[in-house]
Design a protein around this motif. Sequence first.
Motif, PDB file in Angstrom:
ATOM      1  N   HIS A 243      -2.184   7.144   3.225  1.00 25.19           N
ATOM      2  CA  HIS A 243      -2.834   6.668   4.452  1.00 25.19           C
ATOM      3  C   HIS A 243      -2.589   5.173   4.665  1.00 25.19           C
ATOM      4  O   HIS A 243      -2.407   4.420   3.710  1.00 25.19           O
ATOM      5  CB  HIS A 243      -4.344   6.914   4.388  1.00 25.19           C
ATOM      6  CG  HIS A 243      -4.703   8.353   4.231  1.00 25.19           C
ATOM      7  ND1 HIS A 243      -4.888   8.932   2.987  1.00 25.19           N
ATOM      8  CD2 HIS A 243      -4.886   9.336   5.148  1.00 25.19           C
ATOM      9  CE1 HIS A 243      -5.182  10.221   3.161  1.00 25.19           C
ATOM     10  NE2 HIS A 243      -5.189  10.495   4.448  1.00 25.19           N
TER      11      HIS A 243
ATOM     12  N   ASP B 243      -0.368   4.279  -0.796  1.00 30.98           N
ATOM     13  CA  ASP B 243      -1.230   5.430  -0.520  1.00 30.98           C
ATOM     14  C   ASP B 243      -0.684   6.183   0.705  1.00 30.98           C
ATOM     15  O   ASP B 243      -0.056   5.574   1.579  1.00 30.98           O
ATOM     16  CB  ASP B 243      -2.658   4.914  -0.231  1.00 30.98           C
ATOM     17  CG  ASP B 243      -3.672   6.028  -0.060  1.00 30.98           C
ATOM     18  OD1 ASP B 243      -4.425   6.285  -1.012  1.00 30.98           O
ATOM     19  OD2 ASP B 243      -3.687   6.645   1.034  1.00 30.98           O
TER      20      ASP B 243
ATOM     21  N   ASP C 140       0.844  -1.190   0.000  1.00 36.58           N
ATOM     22  CA  ASP C 140       0.000   0.000   0.000  1.00 36.58           C
ATOM     23  C   ASP C 140       0.880   1.242   0.000  1.00 36.58           C
ATOM     24  O   ASP C 140       1.544   1.548   0.997  1.00 36.58           O
ATOM     25  CB  ASP C 140      -0.893  -0.047   1.268  1.00 36.58           C
ATOM     26  CG  ASP C 140      -1.917   1.067   1.304  1.00 36.58           C
ATOM     27  OD1 ASP C 140      -3.088   0.786   1.606  1.00 36.58           O
ATOM     28  OD2 ASP C 140      -1.538   2.222   1.037  1.00 36.58           O
TER      29      ASP C 140
END
Length: 343
Positions: free
Chosen positions: A197, A195, A193
């Motif tokens: 966040h 991203d 991930d």
Amino acid sequence: MKTVFSPLHNRRTATTELDGGILIAPHEKPSRAETILGRVKQEQLGEVLPPREYGLGPVLRVHTQDYVDFLRVSWADWIAEGKPGEAISAVWPGRGMRHRVPKDIDGRLGYYSFGAETSITEGTWDAVCASADVALTAQALVANGESAAFALCRPPGHHAHADLFGGYCFFNNAAISAQAFRDQGAKRVAVLDVDFHHGNGTQSIFYQRDDVMTISLHGDPDLVFPHFLGFEDETGEGPGEGFNLNLVYPPGTPFSVWLDGLETACARIAAWQPDALVIALGVDTFEDDPISFFKLRSADYLLMGERLGKLNLPTLFTMEGGYDVDAIGVNVVNVLKGFEQAR
Ligand SMILES: NCCCCCC(=O)NO
Ligand SMILES: [Mg+2]
Ligand SMILES: [Zn+2]
């Protein structure tokens, strides 16, 4: 690289997001996907395909039946109560309260969510199902021999737990895809991930498993959403111990520092030798992103993609966050172009 896209993302037309105590126009808006699609075409990244319809079977490999049933009826139940606005949680089962599903729609919204920023609206269910179909169609391309594919998902998914929505996410497209790889014979699948966040949903779904490794680089949850998960001491549980890695960074983090984290993540993935890699691709790491605090620049996304390409793994990209709409197309396609140049 092929892209999978559905115009049904336009059924997700929420007009309110609770932010700073007021209802603002949502950051997660249709123009995000349309801008990315435009850039994919302008840069001739590859063919753009519509999704096949997979139904709820693959979704239910990750999400609970009661949660899916709730999402499907939530809008109808909300308007049946004569509510004037969009469906937004305003109550949650806090510490010491009962974690049971109430009958009332307000109670169910709170039971099945972890934040008030994400409203449910008339077309949300259709868009959420289409987004999962987009991911599964791209996943099938990779499972059937494409070296990589881009699932232009909207709404995003990486914050969605097995039975929780929030952070603009409802079905966890990356997790659904990782599970689809497993169900189609992959022994080991890594989800990375990138991203801004923490991918709290993806982490929680696979937290006790050693067949899907989850890694996320993200802003310090002590300072940003999702606030209550994503710390570096979360390394997995039971059989899953050692199969979750969180790399946490402070405000102002430049690409050079972030890239060190990516290197750590890539080394962990390469050592594990997964059969497939899912990249939860958010570009809210961008220096001008309105809700984030990293300082990546557009040219850095080419280098990010290049490093991911060097892993030489069958790779699925699922679109997650990124809210500077002027730059989102360039930044997303830069990752995908950098990836291809490394292959
Ligand atoms: N104040 C709510 C912030 C939600 C963040 C959504 C996101 O971009 N996740 O990747
Ligand atoms: Mg992340
Ligand atoms: Zn994000």
